[in-house]
Design a protein around this motif. Sequence first.
Motif, PDB file in Angstrom:
ATOM      1  N   THR A 138       0.852  -1.187   0.000  1.00  0.00           N
ATOM      2  CA  THR A 138       0.000   0.000   0.000  1.00  0.00           C
ATOM      3  C   THR A 138       0.889   1.239   0.000  1.00  0.00           C
ATOM      4  OG1 THR A 138      -0.080   0.142   2.418  1.00  0.00           O
ATOM      5  CG2 THR A 138      -1.769  -1.210   1.327  1.00  0.00           C
ATOM      6  N   ALA A 139       0.376   2.318  -0.544  1.00  0.00           N
ATOM      7  CA  ALA A 139       1.147   3.564  -0.586  1.00  0.00           C
ATOM      8  C   ALA A 139       1.464   4.056   0.824  1.00  0.00           C
ATOM      9  CB  ALA A 139       0.362   4.625  -1.358  1.00  0.00           C
ATOM     10  N   GLU A 140       0.518   3.881   1.741  1.00  0.00           N
ATOM     11  CA  GLU A 140       0.697   4.361   3.116  1.00  0.00           C
ATOM     12  C   GLU A 140       1.848   3.648   3.829  1.00  0.00           C
ATOM     13  OE1 GLU A 140      -2.203   3.350   1.818  1.00  0.00           O
ATOM     14  OE2 GLU A 140      -3.079   5.347   1.516  1.00  0.00           O
ATOM     15  N   SER A 141       2.107   2.396   3.460  1.00  0.00           N
ATOM     16  CA  SER A 141       3.147   1.631   4.155  1.00  0.00           C
ATOM     17  C   SER A 141       4.542   2.204   3.916  1.00  0.00           C
ATOM     18  CB  SER A 141       3.110   0.161   3.714  1.00  0.00           C
ATOM     19  OG  SER A 141       3.444   0.046   2.338  1.00  0.00           O
ATOM     20  N   ILE A 142       4.729   2.929   2.827  1.00  0.00           N
ATOM     21  CA  ILE A 142       6.054   3.475   2.525  1.00  0.00           C
ATOM     22  C   ILE A 142       6.453   4.533   3.550  1.00  0.00           C
ATOM     23  CG2 ILE A 142       7.446   4.696   0.796  1.00  0.00           C
ATOM     24  CD1 ILE A 142       5.823   3.311  -1.347  1.00  0.00           C
ATOM     25  N   ASN A 143       5.484   5.334   3.995  1.00  0.00           N
ATOM     26  CA  ASN A 143       5.767   6.316   5.055  1.00  0.00           C
ATOM     27  C   ASN A 143       6.328   5.622   6.286  1.00  0.00           C
ATOM     28  OD1 ASN A 143       4.845   8.537   3.633  1.00  0.00           O
ATOM     29  ND2 ASN A 143       2.812   8.486   4.505  1.00  0.00           N
ATOM     30  N   THR A 144       5.645   4.570   6.714  1.00  0.00           N
ATOM     31  CA  THR A 144       6.038   3.843   7.925  1.00  0.00           C
ATOM     32  C   THR A 144       7.413   3.212   7.772  1.00  0.00           C
ATOM     33  OG1 THR A 144       3.694   3.334   8.301  1.00  0.00           O
ATOM     34  CG2 THR A 144       5.317   2.041   9.547  1.00  0.00           C
ATOM     35  N   ILE A 145       7.665   2.599   6.623  1.00  0.00           N
ATOM     36  CA  ILE A 145       8.946   1.931   6.374  1.00  0.00           C
ATOM     37  C   ILE A 145      10.100   2.917   6.477  1.00  0.00           C
ATOM     38  CG2 ILE A 145      10.349   0.873   4.541  1.00  0.00           C
ATOM     39  CD1 ILE A 145       7.757  -0.601   3.677  1.00  0.00           C
ATOM     40  N   LEU A 146       9.988   4.044   5.773  1.00  0.00           N
ATOM     41  CA  LEU A 146      11.074   5.026   5.784  1.00  0.00           C
ATOM     42  C   LEU A 146      11.281   5.610   7.176  1.00  0.00           C
ATOM     43  CD1 LEU A 146      13.214   6.763   4.481  1.00  0.00           C
ATOM     44  CD2 LEU A 146      11.421   8.318   3.696  1.00  0.00           C
TER      45      LEU A 146
END
Length: 199
Positions: A138-146
């Motif tokens: 999901t696009a939102e997961s990239i925020n969390t990962i970074l």
Amino acid sequence: KTLTGIMRVHGKPKEKAAPLLPEHLMRIVDHLSVQPTLIAYRDSALLQLGFLGAFRRSELVSLQVEDLDWQAEGIEIQIKKSKTDQLNAGQYCVIPNGNAQLCAVRALKIWLEKSEVNSGAIFRRIHRGNHVSELGMTAESINTILKNYAKMVGIENAAQFSSHSMRRGLATTASRDGVSLPAIMRQGRWKQVGTVMEY
């Protein structure tokens, strides 16, 4: 008119994500390089590609294996749908081969080989037991990962990071290194000079 008046009195400048700089990215990539896991391979490729291609998070999670054109000098990537391409005419992004420290091309090759992903979504969810899902991230997961990796490696302003930090970081770094404005706009697929200047 009422809303405009309220904004004049109570409005505030929009918050900008902190830029992810090469020195930050190298710390994260070094951290991931000693973890021989599918998640580490995926996330290293994801973050390096996101930074060097100035990708929006929606573009990253939409990338398909079929969008890649591998060449001797790097990869040409077709972006079929983008925020600034409402007619879906398609845009292209070129990622050159990197160096020993950062190379999105090498990282992407490793991820695809280790995950055995050879068609469909490039960046996928990984379930327990190292099972690679058919579903894309999901696009939102990239925020969390970074943000999580930035905290792990001790980057001071990690809380201010978001997926937009990669895009902003590329523009900031390129400008700092004397790259011309047209070249920056071409790599980030920006159409308005004003938008780039805000970075």
